[in-house]
Design an enzyme around this catalytic site. Structure first.
Site, short mmCIF file in Angstrom:
data_model
loop_
_atom_site.label_atom_id
_atom_site.label_comp_id
_atom_site.label_asym_id
_atom_site.label_seq_id
_atom_site.Cartn_x
_atom_site.Cartn_y
_atom_site.Cartn_z
N ASP A 90 0.85 -1.19 0.00
CA ASP A 90 0.00 0.00 0.00
C ASP A 90 0.89 1.25 0.00
O ASP A 90 1.80 1.37 0.82
CB ASP A 90 -0.88 -0.04 1.26
CG ASP A 90 -1.98 1.00 1.26
OD1 ASP A 90 -2.39 1.44 0.16
OD2 ASP A 90 -2.45 1.37 2.36
N HIS A 104 -9.51 5.14 -1.86
CA HIS A 104 -8.73 5.19 -0.60
C HIS A 104 -9.51 6.00 0.43
O HIS A 104 -10.35 6.83 0.09
CB HIS A 104 -7.38 5.87 -0.85
CG HIS A 104 -6.38 4.95 -1.48
ND1 HIS A 104 -5.21 4.60 -0.87
CD2 HIS A 104 -6.39 4.30 -2.67
CE1 HIS A 104 -4.53 3.77 -1.65
NE2 HIS A 104 -5.23 3.58 -2.76
N GLY A 105 -9.19 5.78 1.68
CA GLY A 105 -9.78 6.59 2.75
C GLY A 105 -11.27 6.40 2.91
O GLY A 105 -12.01 7.36 3.14
ZN LIG Z 1 -4.41 5.31 0.83
#
Ligand SMILES: [Zn+2]
Length: 275
Positions: free
Chosen positions: A84, A198-199
């Site tokens: 990641d 993401h997130g």
């Molecule tokens: Zn990320």
């Protein structure tokens, strides 16, 4: 079994669900995630950040832990081991050489041309080994991804999956936030490859579902797991001040942690997809 991420994410893309990408930090979390996903019959991506790799001891250690747990725990669902936010070609290469089946090269802080050059170098190294490559374009806490640039980026790099910046943020867990779905749809139409969000911790359930509908096929969840585990362990220690066995302490976060995984797998539609 450990599988390459390309086919798995393509399957999710075709069938309108998303593969959960959960970040791992140690042996116990890896075990909890694998067991919970195995119960759900959900394919899973285990995301490992560069700092988590360092915490584990190294790329080969991570690979061995994951690979051995899959065998010892008799995990039947497809598992992808993913780097990641890899910051350089070198870290991606190290991960691939150690047996990771997917890597993210995050050169999003660089100029477009440099991002393309580094990402292409990683793709050239990964492609013959059937390793999935994810890249990021735009800035998660800054400029949104331009759909035209995304098209150029994907054409020139040959990347398998793309993480755009569409309003999503890392580490936000206490409040919901806005996603530019129109932009997401536009990017999806132009790039024609699966997208990554993401997130997603703290993001409203309906927004996650809409994102999947708009072409997102991998969703990263990290902060939510950290919060639920630490909260559970903190409560356990407060109510059991005399316990000193580390296994009991670490394990005290297991039930709530696994419940969260089941809940997320359900939202993402990944349950009962692995046979
Ligand atoms: Zn990320």
């Amino acid at each position: 079994m450990l599988v390459n991420g390309i086919d798995l994410i393509k399957k999710a893309n075709k069938e309108d669900f998303a593969i959960p990408a959960y970040n791992i930090n140690n042996l116990e979390w890896t075990k909890f995630i694998l067991e919970a996903c195995n119960v759900d019959r959900s394919p899973v991506i285990l995301g490992v950040s560069e700092s988590a790799v360092k915490y584990f001891g190294g790329y080969k250690t991570v690979y061995n832990v994951v690979n051995s747990l899959i065998k010892d725990l008799k995990i039947k669902v497809p598992v992808v081991l993913h780097l990641d936010h890899g910051k350089s070609f070198e870290s991606c290469k190290e991960a691939i050489d150690a047996g990771f089946t997917s890597v993210m090269i995050d050169a999003s802080s660089k100029e477009l041309e440099d991002n393309i050059e580094i990402t292409k170098k990683v793709v050239d190294y990964a492609a013959p080994k059937q390793v999935n490559v994810e890249a990021e374009l735009g800035a998660l806490e800054g400029e949104y991804t331009s759909a035209d640039e995304a098209e150029q980026f994907v054409t020139e790099t040959g990347v398998n999956t793309l993480a755009p910046a569409i309003g999503n943020k890392h580490g936000i867990y206490d409040k919901d936030y806005e996603i530019d779905f129109e932009l997401l749809g536009e990017i999806c139409k132009k790039v024609k490859i699966p997208l990554v969000l993401h997130g997603a911790s703290g993001l409203d359930e309906n927004k996650i579902k809409t994102a999947i509908f708009c072409g997102v096929s991998k969703i990263n969840i990290n902060t939510d797991l950290q919060l639920i585990w630490s909260k559970s362990v903190r409560m356990f220690l407060q109510t059991n001040p005399k316990v000193y066995d580390p296994r009991k302490i670490i394990k005290s976060g297991e039930d709530n942690f696994k419940s969260l995984i089941h809940y997320k797998n359900n939202i993402l539609g990944s349950s009962n997809r692995a046979f």
